[in-house]
Design a protein around this motif. Structure first.
Motif, PDB file in Angstrom:
ATOM      1  N   ILE A  84     107.041   0.730  80.802  1.00 21.53           N
ATOM      2  CA  ILE A  84     107.212   0.266  82.055  1.00 21.53           C
ATOM      3  C   ILE A  84     106.031  -0.842  82.421  1.00 21.53           C
ATOM      4  CG2 ILE A  84     106.360   1.065  84.230  1.00 21.53           C
ATOM      5  CD1 ILE A  84     107.361   4.038  83.501  1.00 21.53           C
ATOM      6  N   LEU A  85     104.935  -0.818  81.578  1.00 20.89           N
ATOM      7  CA  LEU A  85     103.959  -1.709  81.724  1.00 20.89           C
ATOM      8  C   LEU A  85     104.300  -2.935  81.089  1.00 20.89           C
ATOM      9  CD1 LEU A  85     100.982  -2.550  82.634  1.00 20.89           C
ATOM     10  CD2 LEU A  85     100.192  -1.572  80.567  1.00 20.89           C
ATOM     11  N   ASP A  86     104.991  -3.174  79.918  1.00 20.32           N
ATOM     12  CA  ASP A  86     105.436  -4.089  79.513  1.00 20.32           C
ATOM     13  C   ASP A  86     106.499  -4.868  80.204  1.00 20.32           C
ATOM     14  OD1 ASP A  86     104.019  -3.479  77.170  1.00 20.32           O
ATOM     15  OD2 ASP A  86     105.479  -2.758  76.004  1.00 20.32           O
ATOM     16  N   ALA A  87     107.606  -4.327  81.001  1.00 17.99           N
ATOM     17  CA  ALA A  87     108.520  -4.680  81.820  1.00 17.99           C
ATOM     18  C   ALA A  87     107.759  -5.515  82.916  1.00 17.99           C
ATOM     19  CB  ALA A  87     109.662  -3.761  82.055  1.00 17.99           C
ATOM     20  N   PHE A 111      94.858   3.261  86.332  1.00 18.89           N
ATOM     21  CA  PHE A 111      96.384   3.382  86.339  1.00 18.89           C
ATOM     22  C   PHE A 111      97.212   2.764  85.350  1.00 18.89           C
ATOM     23  CE2 PHE A 111     100.622   2.276  87.788  1.00 18.89           C
ATOM     24  CZ  PHE A 111     101.360   3.533  87.804  1.00 18.89           C
ATOM     25  N   LEU A 112      96.674   1.457  84.943  1.00 20.89           N
ATOM     26  CA  LEU A 112      97.363   0.648  84.057  1.00 20.89           C
ATOM     27  C   LEU A 112      96.909   1.176  82.552  1.00 20.89           C
ATOM     28  CD1 LEU A 112      96.646  -2.824  85.535  1.00 20.89           C
ATOM     29  CD2 LEU A 112      98.688  -1.653  85.235  1.00 20.89           C
ATOM     30  N   ASP A 113      95.890   1.627  82.518  1.00 18.75           N
ATOM     31  CA  ASP A 113      95.497   2.472  80.992  1.00 18.75           C
ATOM     32  C   ASP A 113      96.139   3.810  80.907  1.00 18.75           C
ATOM     33  OD1 ASP A 113      93.398   0.369  80.986  1.00 18.75           O
ATOM     34  OD2 ASP A 113      91.795   1.791  81.372  1.00 18.75           O
ATOM     35  N   ARG A 165      99.130   4.206  78.111  1.00 20.49           N
ATOM     36  CA  ARG A 165      99.120   5.312  77.160  1.00 20.49           C
ATOM     37  C   ARG A 165     100.499   6.257  77.228  1.00 20.49           C
ATOM     38  NH1 ARG A 165      97.512  10.636  77.394  1.00 20.49           N
ATOM     39  NH2 ARG A 165      96.881  10.696  79.563  1.00 20.49           N
ATOM     40  N   LEU A 166     100.879   6.472  78.401  1.00 19.73           N
ATOM     41  CA  LEU A 166     102.107   7.411  78.688  1.00 19.73           C
ATOM     42  C   LEU A 166     103.420   6.729  78.570  1.00 19.73           C
ATOM     43  CD1 LEU A 166     100.432   9.383  81.622  1.00 19.73           C
ATOM     44  CD2 LEU A 166     100.706  10.127  79.363  1.00 19.73           C
TER      45      LEU A 166
END
Length: 480
Positions: A222-225, A211-213, A217-218
């Motif tokens: 969101i991941l950074d926050a 999911f994180l990968d 990519r998408l």
């Protein structure tokens, strides 16, 4: 080989479509809707994938207002989460999923998440457990798995999934060919006729790292926050408070952010007696009904009435010559609705919010970490309340500028501090506290403490509280 399975429970919803029973400060995941319901929806969800069955201790994600309610339900369920994560602001499901996946990946690089709402009903619990284990096997191949529910009818309140070809090595899991928004009735009927379409359950199973990968990519924002929010996170009385960087994430669902864009989405069709209990109509569908199709909780006399839902917490409800109604009577609000339009209750809640009405947020009974208080009577210069303090509960050391208080103990023994003096106040004894006096109430006993509080003054609002010491670390705005 699938990694360990980590239940992740999203408990941030407000349940507006089940107003007036469900309210912002006490939403549907904490409510017991049925007479024979031993557990709240949240407690049932916590127990569904228990550590005793080989699953990891759950992670619960909720907002600050509900944190003590979540902990209390976990204690009642006998399932202690490995983390209760507090969101500083609501950002829908994708950012919450990102935080959970980061936590799981740190604990177990091969860990598998089961991301699920806190307020769904599952009648076939063993079937659900088996489905989760099977989905874990599918997820181990790099798929993001979504449970699809075989539609029982042309429901317009759910999104739909169209399945594609079977996945290699699995005859019961399929490629997701398309996601469809909530349809009108004619379109939904077409889905049923065509076959191969399923309701979107909102329950996901995937490896944390997969999911994180895909999220990187998408939608990397969101991941950074989520990463920064975890880096800034701090412990507070056993809760994990995310940092303010969480607010930088876009408010977006996991469906829109990832599932509808990824090429790794898979659907596992299941039939487990599932309901999202998303409206009074769906609650009527799963409730016990009489020969005329009526579901009743509380006192009611029904004459020539059919296919209706009646819930009363206050008074006797009597009906004559009606059908397909929802009637929900609470101490401070009454709902009467056509059952076919039960989904529209949320529009009433929006109007209450716009008007600044307290009925959208709070019941007459207001829950606090030490117990609850309930307003019994209110007039321009006085208010009468019932205070219920749990064993060991302790109110903050506080003072009021505009009101005095008279406490009468009706059950248990109270430890009362006024100024620098402590005293025990027993049943049928009372104390008087003048405005501007510092005071505190505690329950030192092993049984609940109940007392009647009479407030007298020019202003009786809950925001007339100045705290000097609060063992629950509450902020001033939590007196709402």
């Amino acid at each position: 080989m699938a990694g360990r399975i980590f239940p992740v429970i999203l408990s941030g919803g407000s349940g507006t479509r089940l107003w007036p029973l469900s309210r912002a400060m006490y939403p549907k995941q904490f409510i017991r809707f049925f007479d024979d319901q031993d557990s709240s929806f949240l407690a049932a969800t916590l127990k569904r994938l228990a550590p005793a069955a080989g699953f990891a201790a759950p992670i619960v994600i909720c907002n600050n207002d509900h944190r003590f309610l979540v902990r209390e339900e976990a204690e009642r369920a006998g399932v202690m989460p490995q983390a209760i994560v507090l969101e500083p602001v609501a950002r829908n499901t994708a950012p919450a999923a990102a935080v959970a996946a980061l936590l799981v990946a740190h604990t177990d690089p091969e860990g598998v998440l089961v991301l699920m709402p806190s307020d769904h009903v599952v009648k076939n619990e063993p079937g659900f457990v088996a489905a989760v284990r099977r989905a874990g096997e599918v997820a181990a191949t790099g798929r993001l798995v979504l449970f699809g529910i075989a539609p029982a009818g042309p429901h317009t309140g759910y999104g739909y999934i169209r399945r594609g070809d079977p996945l290699p090595g699995f005859d019961d899991a399929f490629v997701v060919e398309a996601f469809m928004e909530k349809p009108d009735r004619e379109t939904a009927a077409g889905y049923l006729k065509a076959g191969g379409h399923f309701w979107n359950s909102g329950i996901f199973v995937f490896r944390a790292q997969t999911f994180l990968d895909e999220l990187a990519r998408l939608d990397a924002s969101i991941l950074d926050a989520a990463k920064r929010a975890l880096a800034e996170a701090r412990e507070d009385l056993g809760f994990l408070r995310l940092g303010d960087a969480f607010a930088k994430a876009p408010a977006i669902s996991i469906d829109y952010a990832v599932m509808e864009k990824t090429k790794t989405a898979a659907v596992l069709p299941i039939d487990i007696g599932w309901s999202d209990v998303g409206s009074w109509s769906s609650l009527w569908e799963i409730a016990r009904q009489d020969a005329d199709g009526n579901a009743v909780r509380g006192q009611a006399i029904l004459e020539d009435t059919s296919n209706s839902y009646v819930h009363s917490e206050r008074a006797l409800v009597a009906t004559i010559g009606v059908e397909n109604l929802v009637i929900v009577d609470t101490p401070d609000a009454l709902l009467v609705a056509d059952r076919a339009r039960a989904q529209d209750v949320s529009t009433i809640v929006k109007r209450l919010q716009q008007a600044g009405r307290k009925e959208q947020a709070q019941h007459l009974r207001s829950y606090r970490p030490w117990g609850y208080f309930e307003s019994l009577s209110i007039a321009p210069r006085f208010q009468v309340k019932l205070l219920h303090v749990k064993p060991g509960g302790k109110l903050s050391m506080q003072m009021h500028h505009h009101r005095s208080e008279h406490w009468v103990v009706v059950h248990g023994t109270a430890k009362v501090t006024i100024g620098g003096t402590e005293q025990l106040v027993r049943e049928n004894e009372s104390v008087y506290i003048t405005a501007t006096q510092w005071h505190r109430l505690e329950n030192p006993g092993k049984t609940p403490l109940e007392l009647i509080e009479v407030q007298i003054g020019s202003y009786l609002g809950e925001d007339d509280i100045v705290r000097r010491d609060d063992v629950y670390h509450r902020t001033p705005d939590e007196t709402k």
